[in-house]
Design a protein around this motif. Structure first.
Motif, PDB file in Angstrom:
ATOM      1  N   TYR A  22       7.794 -23.612  13.566  1.00  0.00           N
ATOM      2  CA  TYR A  22       9.167 -23.938  13.918  1.00  0.00           C
ATOM      3  C   TYR A  22       9.658 -23.050  15.069  1.00  0.00           C
ATOM      4  CZ  TYR A  22      13.845 -25.810  13.371  1.00  0.00           C
ATOM      5  OH  TYR A  22      15.037 -26.449  13.609  1.00  0.00           O
ATOM      6  N   GLY A  23       9.196 -21.814  15.078  1.00  0.00           N
ATOM      7  CA  GLY A  23       9.537 -20.932  16.192  1.00  0.00           C
ATOM      8  C   GLY A  23       9.030 -21.487  17.506  1.00  0.00           C
TER       9      GLY A  23
ATOM     10  N   HIS B  13     -10.869 -28.167  10.013  1.00  0.00           N
ATOM     11  CA  HIS B  13     -10.575 -26.865   9.404  1.00  0.00           C
ATOM     12  C   HIS B  13      -9.231 -26.358   9.928  1.00  0.00           C
ATOM     13  CE1 HIS B  13     -11.106 -22.434   8.763  1.00  0.00           C
ATOM     14  NE2 HIS B  13     -11.709 -22.874   7.659  1.00  0.00           N
ATOM     15  N   HIS B  14      -8.561 -25.517   9.117  1.00  0.00           N
ATOM     16  CA  HIS B  14      -7.243 -25.044   9.525  1.00  0.00           C
ATOM     17  C   HIS B  14      -7.281 -24.314  10.863  1.00  0.00           C
ATOM     18  CE1 HIS B  14      -7.844 -20.750   8.534  1.00  0.00           C
ATOM     19  NE2 HIS B  14      -8.479 -21.153   7.452  1.00  0.00           N
ATOM     20  N   SER B  15      -8.361 -23.613  11.147  1.00  0.00           N
ATOM     21  CA  SER B  15      -8.441 -22.887  12.419  1.00  0.00           C
ATOM     22  C   SER B  15      -8.447 -23.847  13.607  1.00  0.00           C
ATOM     23  CB  SER B  15      -9.694 -22.006  12.448  1.00  0.00           C
ATOM     24  OG  SER B  15     -10.866 -22.802  12.285  1.00  0.00           O
ATOM     25  N   GLU B  16      -9.125 -24.984  13.441  1.00  0.00           N
ATOM     26  CA  GLU B  16      -9.187 -25.986  14.502  1.00  0.00           C
ATOM     27  C   GLU B  16      -7.837 -26.671  14.696  1.00  0.00           C
ATOM     28  OE1 GLU B  16     -11.973 -29.865  15.722  1.00  0.00           O
ATOM     29  OE2 GLU B  16     -12.285 -28.813  13.818  1.00  0.00           O
ATOM     30  N   LEU B  17      -7.112 -26.888  13.600  1.00  0.00           N
ATOM     31  CA  LEU B  17      -5.815 -27.553  13.685  1.00  0.00           C
ATOM     32  C   LEU B  17      -4.738 -26.662  14.281  1.00  0.00           C
ATOM     33  CD1 LEU B  17      -5.832 -29.404  10.256  1.00  0.00           C
ATOM     34  CD2 LEU B  17      -6.007 -30.449  12.508  1.00  0.00           C
ATOM     35  N   LEU B  18      -4.851 -25.350  14.055  1.00  0.00           N
ATOM     36  CA  LEU B  18      -3.833 -24.420  14.550  1.00  0.00           C
ATOM     37  C   LEU B  18      -4.110 -23.962  15.981  1.00  0.00           C
ATOM     38  CD1 LEU B  18      -3.204 -22.174  11.406  1.00  0.00           C
ATOM     39  CD2 LEU B  18      -1.927 -24.164  12.186  1.00  0.00           C
ATOM     40  N   ALA B  19      -5.340 -24.116  16.433  1.00  0.00           N
ATOM     41  CA  ALA B  19      -5.706 -23.629  17.768  1.00  0.00           C
ATOM     42  C   ALA B  19      -4.839 -24.203  18.888  1.00  0.00           C
ATOM     43  CB  ALA B  19      -7.186 -23.916  18.034  1.00  0.00           C
ATOM     44  N   PRO B  20      -4.479 -25.513  18.880  1.00  0.00           N
ATOM     45  CA  PRO B  20      -3.639 -26.028  19.968  1.00  0.00           C
ATOM     46  C   PRO B  20      -2.277 -25.348  20.066  1.00  0.00           C
ATOM     47  CG  PRO B  20      -4.673 -27.839  18.787  1.00  0.00           C
ATOM     48  CD  PRO B  20      -4.929 -26.599  17.990  1.00  0.00           C
ATOM     49  N   PHE B  21      -1.838 -24.741  18.962  1.00  0.00           N
ATOM     50  CA  PHE B  21      -0.553 -24.044  18.973  1.00  0.00           C
ATOM     51  C   PHE B  21      -0.703 -22.553  19.301  1.00  0.00           C
ATOM     52  CE2 PHE B  21      -0.215 -27.576  15.955  1.00  0.00           C
ATOM     53  CZ  PHE B  21       0.938 -28.215  16.396  1.00  0.00           C
TER      54      PHE B  21
ATOM     55  N   VAL C 106       5.638 -31.912  19.626  1.00  0.00           N
ATOM     56  CA  VAL C 106       5.735 -33.039  18.697  1.00  0.00           C
ATOM     57  C   VAL C 106       4.406 -33.784  18.607  1.00  0.00           C
ATOM     58  CG1 VAL C 106       6.872 -35.240  18.236  1.00  0.00           C
ATOM     59  CG2 VAL C 106       8.226 -33.276  19.012  1.00  0.00           C
ATOM     60  N   ALA C 107       3.778 -34.045  19.751  1.00  0.00           N
ATOM     61  CA  ALA C 107       2.499 -34.753  19.742  1.00  0.00           C
ATOM     62  C   ALA C 107       1.422 -33.940  19.025  1.00  0.00           C
ATOM     63  CB  ALA C 107       2.061 -35.056  21.179  1.00  0.00           C
ATOM     64  N   LYS C 108       1.398 -32.630  19.272  1.00  0.00           N
ATOM     65  CA  LYS C 108       0.419 -31.771  18.599  1.00  0.00           C
ATOM     66  C   LYS C 108       0.668 -31.739  17.087  1.00  0.00           C
ATOM     67  CE  LYS C 108      -0.283 -28.625  22.538  1.00  0.00           C
ATOM     68  NZ  LYS C 108      -0.083 -27.234  23.028  1.00  0.00           N
ATOM     69  N   TYR C 109       1.943 -31.714  16.717  1.00  0.00           N
ATOM     70  CA  TYR C 109       2.295 -31.684  15.298  1.00  0.00           C
ATOM     71  C   TYR C 109       1.835 -32.962  14.601  1.00  0.00           C
ATOM     72  CZ  TYR C 109       5.167 -31.376  11.076  1.00  0.00           C
ATOM     73  OH  TYR C 109       5.596 -31.339   9.775  1.00  0.00           O
TER      74      TYR C 109
ATOM     75  N   TYR D 168       8.485 -24.652  18.122  1.00  0.00           N
ATOM     76  CA  TYR D 168       9.297 -25.843  18.388  1.00  0.00           C
ATOM     77  C   TYR D 168      10.615 -25.452  19.057  1.00  0.00           C
ATOM     78  CZ  TYR D 168      12.432 -29.767  17.262  1.00  0.00           C
ATOM     79  OH  TYR D 168      13.361 -30.782  17.319  1.00  0.00           O
ATOM     80  N   GLN D 169      11.253 -24.402  18.533  1.00  0.00           N
ATOM     81  CA  GLN D 169      12.511 -23.941  19.125  1.00  0.00           C
ATOM     82  C   GLN D 169      12.314 -23.404  20.546  1.00  0.00           C
ATOM     83  OE1 GLN D 169      13.844 -21.234  15.911  1.00  0.00           O
ATOM     84  NE2 GLN D 169      15.646 -22.565  15.724  1.00  0.00           N
ATOM     85  N   GLU D 170      11.128 -22.872  20.789  1.00  0.00           N
ATOM     86  CA  GLU D 170      10.822 -22.345  22.122  1.00  0.00           C
ATOM     87  C   GLU D 170      10.334 -23.433  23.081  1.00  0.00           C
ATOM     88  OE1 GLU D 170       7.892 -19.421  21.241  1.00  0.00           O
ATOM     89  OE2 GLU D 170       9.251 -18.208  20.015  1.00  0.00           O
ATOM     90  N   ALA D 171      10.379 -24.692  22.624  1.00  0.00           N
ATOM     91  CA  ALA D 171       9.935 -25.831  23.442  1.00  0.00           C
ATOM     92  C   ALA D 171       8.480 -25.685  23.860  1.00  0.00           C
ATOM     93  CB  ALA D 171      10.832 -26.001  24.661  1.00  0.00           C
ATOM     94  N   HIS D 172       7.638 -25.351  22.887  1.00  0.00           N
ATOM     95  CA  HIS D 172       6.198 -25.276  23.130  1.00  0.00           C
ATOM     96  C   HIS D 172       5.712 -26.602  23.725  1.00  0.00           C
ATOM     97  CE1 HIS D 172       2.013 -24.047  22.298  1.00  0.00           C
ATOM     98  NE2 HIS D 172       1.825 -25.305  21.932  1.00  0.00           N
ATOM     99  N   PRO D 173       4.930 -26.573  24.794  1.00  0.00           N
ATOM    100  CA  PRO D 173       4.510 -27.806  25.478  1.00  0.00           C
ATOM    101  C   PRO D 173       3.828 -28.794  24.539  1.00  0.00           C
ATOM    102  CG  PRO D 173       3.936 -25.885  26.784  1.00  0.00           C
ATOM    103  CD  PRO D 173       4.400 -25.361  25.464  1.00  0.00           C
ATOM    104  N   GLY D 174       4.332 -30.012  24.524  1.00  0.00           N
ATOM    105  CA  GLY D 174       3.714 -31.082  23.738  1.00  0.00           C
ATOM    106  C   GLY D 174       3.777 -30.855  22.245  1.00  0.00           C
TER     107      GLY D 174
END
Length: 627
Positions: free
Chosen positions: A563-564, A588-596, A574-577, A566-572
């Protein structure tokens, strides 16, 4: 039935104005779910037909594939063309049958959850469970034989484009290999589960749903949910009366719950020993597809933060309520500033859908289906399962949400939470039966995120300073219950299961462990009076899903970080979410979190999530100083 539950949170359920001794709030007509998309009735001919069809398919799969799966992967027959096509056919057969059996099990489970006191429903649930257990016995060989395929042969087969999409599923199966037994032992464990773990979890559920709590001032004894609701009543005497009734009834039944706890802990120890799991939580970590060091870092970070989180907040709350210390039944008391407004069901729907829509119209559109198509069961009802959950059922159907709605802001938060699960499950079902199920470490992501969206929307529309303070304090309490309380639960479970390996625990010993862990997590501002030592008895996750609870803390800290961004307008963002949600259990969770740019292995990751809670407490302290 795959379910994500909130039933461990007494703070999530809200006070019924005046209890049964006063007028009920007007919250409108509450929906009851329509299970016809699964089956129209327990005696519908489709139920018997599908049970027979599942049995036939399982027997057919055994006849066609047992002893042959390794050959399909590495035999390079003319049928497979040397490209894994034959193995793909077997996996797809397995997947189709999994969906059919899941549909039957989901219907029986949801019907039973609607009224666990109904002997007809209980019998149907038991009968279907037994038949599915018998049917699945014919399939035990399947995953065992897949794990017997050589690494080189499997790698070659997975080059087939159709089979390649199952790479994560095969990788997860390989992680199970060191803990699998031979087929005869697996069959024995499987069949005996109905009369061991399954029987004792059912005993717990039916006993708990049948308990009635004589509360001082009430005309008649209450069910568990309304009695728990009294712990957030604005009148202290009513909170105390509810707590005393809970303590009395739990205490009267503590020997039974102690027997259930000892039996299930021993049952787990036997399984762990045979399956070569060393630590009491190793099997849960494996099921969650998360490494023990990641969980250890989470637990250590939260326990180290107790003084800055729960200890500090409850000290504040005691001062707000004009008390030297809070009694345990004051922990979820509403603040003096809080308005006890009743939120009608239609308004709750609007709050959640508006918040979802402001983030992404697609999210609101998916959530709206739950209201429009009768996928929600909301009323408090005799015999109904406690708490709330979203049951994913199977990809060929859709999820269903159960809750006990009573018209308070926290009930709206619960609605937002469970619909978050529902949206996640709807998006992930594209992955199919074998890949759609999300590990618990990520299963709470969408639910907590949906809750945060709704909270922020409500807060943004609140201009009154006193009400704003009450809203922030309520959110802090929910976050403490999601993070601090759940890690305390995990610590309690660990200690109980570790001691059980040395012998049975008495009711007194379990209560002592409970009080020690609760004292550490809640801090000096809360007085744990006599009677609270038996409150461990009603937590269903301890019985149904050992060590499930840390997933809530994982999800909350993860969402705080997301959410932090999102508030900082991280590029893309919504699509990444949405990509994260659509992946289900395929990554795996590591692969899913890597784009963020997030890494759960980094202790700083947990600190970042916890700092959000600490920051809200800072804001409350600043409000107090300015008053």
């Amino acid at each position: 039935m795959t379910a994500a539950a909130r039933s461990t949170f007494p703070s999530i359920v809200s006070a019924v104005a005046g209890g049964s001794g006063a007028a009920k709030p007007d919250i409108g007509v509450l929906p009851e779910w329509n299970l016809a998309d699964l089956y129209t009735a327990p005696d519908a001919p489709e139920v018997a037909r599908d049970l027979a069809d599942a049995a036939r398919q399982a027997a057919d799969m055994r006849a066609r594939y047992q002893g042959k799966l390794a050959g399909l992967a590495g035999g390079m027959s003319s049928t497979s063309g040397g490209d894994g096509a034959a193995l793909l056919g077997a996996v797809r057969d397995y997947e189709r049958l999994s969906d059919l059996m899941g549909k039957l099990g989901s219907y029986a489970g949801l019907l039973y959850a609607g009224n666990q006191s109904d002997p007809v429903r209980a019998k149907f649930y038991g009968d279907v469970s037994e038949q599915l257990t018998a049917i699945s016995t014919d399939l035990i060989f399947f995953e065992l034989e897949l794990n017997a395929i050589g690494e080189a042969e499997l790698a070659a087969a997975l080059e087939h484009p159709g089979l390649a999409r199952y790479k994560t599923w095969f990788a997860d199966l390989r992680k199970e290999k060191p803990h699998q037994l031979d087929e005869k032992l697996e069959t024995l464990f499987h069949e005996k589960s109905q009369t061991s773990r399954g029987a004792f979890t059912r005993l717990f559920s039916e006993t708990m749903s049948g308990l009635r709590f004589p509360v001082a001032g009430e005309r008649e004894p209450l069910m568990l949910e309304p009695t728990l609701n009294l712990l957030s009543d604005p009148v202290r005497a009513r909170r105390q009366a509810g707590a005393e009734a809970l303590a009395k009834v739990f205490g009267d039944n503590v020997r039974l719950f102690t027997l259930i706890t000892n039996t299930l802990a021993k049952d787990k120890e036997i399984s762990d020993r045979w399956r070569n799991f060393k630590d009491v939580a190793d099997s849960r970590h494996l099921a969650n597809r998360v490494e023990a060091p990641v969980v250890d870092a989470l637990v250590a970070s939260v326990r180290a933060a107790y003084p800055q989180l729960s200890h500090r907040y409850y000290g504040l709350k005691a001062r707000w309520l004009g008390l030297d210390r809070l009694a345990y039944f004051d922990r979820n008391a509403p603040l003096p500033e809080k308005t006890e407004r009743v939120i009608a069901w239609g308004d709750a729907r609007g709050m959640v859908l508006d918040a979802y829509g402001a983030f992404a119209p697609e999210m609101a559109g998916i959530a709206a289906q739950f209201f429009d198509k009768s996928w929600i069961d909301a009323p408090v009802r005799e015999g109904k399962a406690q708490g709330a959950f979203s049951a994913s059922t199977v990809p060929s159907v859709h999820p269903y949400v159960l809750m006990n709605y009573q018209g308070k802001v926290r009930d709206v938060m619960t609605l937002a939470h469970e619909l978050g699960h529902g949206v996640h499950q709807m998006l992930a079902r594209e992955q199919g039966p074998l890949l759609s199920s999300t590990p618990l470490t990520l299963a709470e992501t969408a639910s907590v995120f949906g809750e945060m969206l709704t909270f922020r929307a409500i807060l943004a529309g609140t201009t009154d300073k006193r009400e704003r303070k009450a809203l922030i304090a309520g959110k802090v309490e929910d976050m403490l219950n999601t993070v601090v309380r759940q890690i305390a639960f995990y610590t309690f479970e660990r200690r109980v299961h570790e001691e059980r390996r040395k012998g049975e625990l008495t009711s007194e010993r379990i209560g002592q462990i409970w009080m020690e862990v609760q004292s550490e997590s809640l801090g000096p501002a809360i007085e744990l009076r006599p009677g609270y030592e038996v409150f461990w008895t009603y937590i269903p996750h301890f019985i149904n899903s050992p060590f499930y609870v840390y997933a809530y803390a994982f999800g909350d800290c993860l969402v705080n970080s997301l959410y932090g961004l999102y508030q900082e307008a991280h590029p893309g963002f919504v699509a990444k979410y949405f990509d994260l949600l659509k992946a289900g259990g395929s990554k795996h969770h590591s692969e899913l979190l890597a784009p963020f740019g997030l890494d759960a292995r980094d202790p700083a990751f947990w600190g970042k999530g916890l700092s959000v809670i600490s920051g809200m407490i800072d804001e409350l302290e600043a409000m107090e100083a300015a008053a």
